[in-house]
Design a protein around this motif. Sequence first.
Motif: not given
Length: 239
Positions: A3, A7, A205, A223, A228-229
């Motif tokens: 990752s 974000i 993502s 995202s 970000a949710r």
Amino acid sequence: MSSTHPIPPSPGRVSGLEQVRGTIAAACARAGRPPESVTLVAASKTVPAEALVPAIDAGLRVYGENRVQEAQEKWPGLQERFPGLELHLIGPLQSNKARDAVALFDVIHSVDRPSLCRALARQCAAQDRHPRLFIQVNTGAEPQKAGVLPDEADAFVDTCRGVHGLDVRGLMCIPPAGEPPEPHFSTLAKMAARNGLDLLSMGMSGDYATAIEHGATHVRVGSAIFGARAYPAAQPTHP
Ligand SMILES: *Cc1c(COP(=O)(O)O)cnc(C)c1O
């Protein structure tokens, strides 16, 4: 999952969209693929309907939801206002929701068991609607995760097509969290090739550029586009 993408901080905005489009174009260029060979499926779970309007205005036409009920609440109104949207079910599907799923979705990414095949075949015939289907493969053989096991995938593809006459177009996977996704992507690509399937739904993502380099035709990105949710979505596990 690797990752490395930043974000963006505000849920509901499309601040990440330009960057995602740029990353897709660059990954396609590296892989020697035309950019239109990759469909960006915007994973819009938990993003409220009104917050999706800027994304639609920005030309995003393809959306993925992971729960039938949430999609039923959000999308019919948007589809009426904005003709030409394409809706994908990317989360697990219970057989008793097959009727609603066939009615609403253009593409279903999560076909993974014979009982669901039967329910989908019945609904496709009854409604004369034929969503394109992906078979989900549990490439990591994780007990809590949806998908057919890798060893059973070839036989399951045959059953879907031969026994149930379903319009199977491709394979989908969600690699185990915290593992390098590459082996999972290349396993899925080989499986699709030997079964004569053209489409590969893989990459989220954290890893969609890598997925494209391994042949993804559909990346499911949430995202990195919307931020970000704000609250947790249903986990992509088995129903
Ligand atoms: C939410 C979701 C995605 C997108 O996840 P992000 O990490 O936010 O990009 C992709 N696939 C499935 C099945 C999902 O439920």
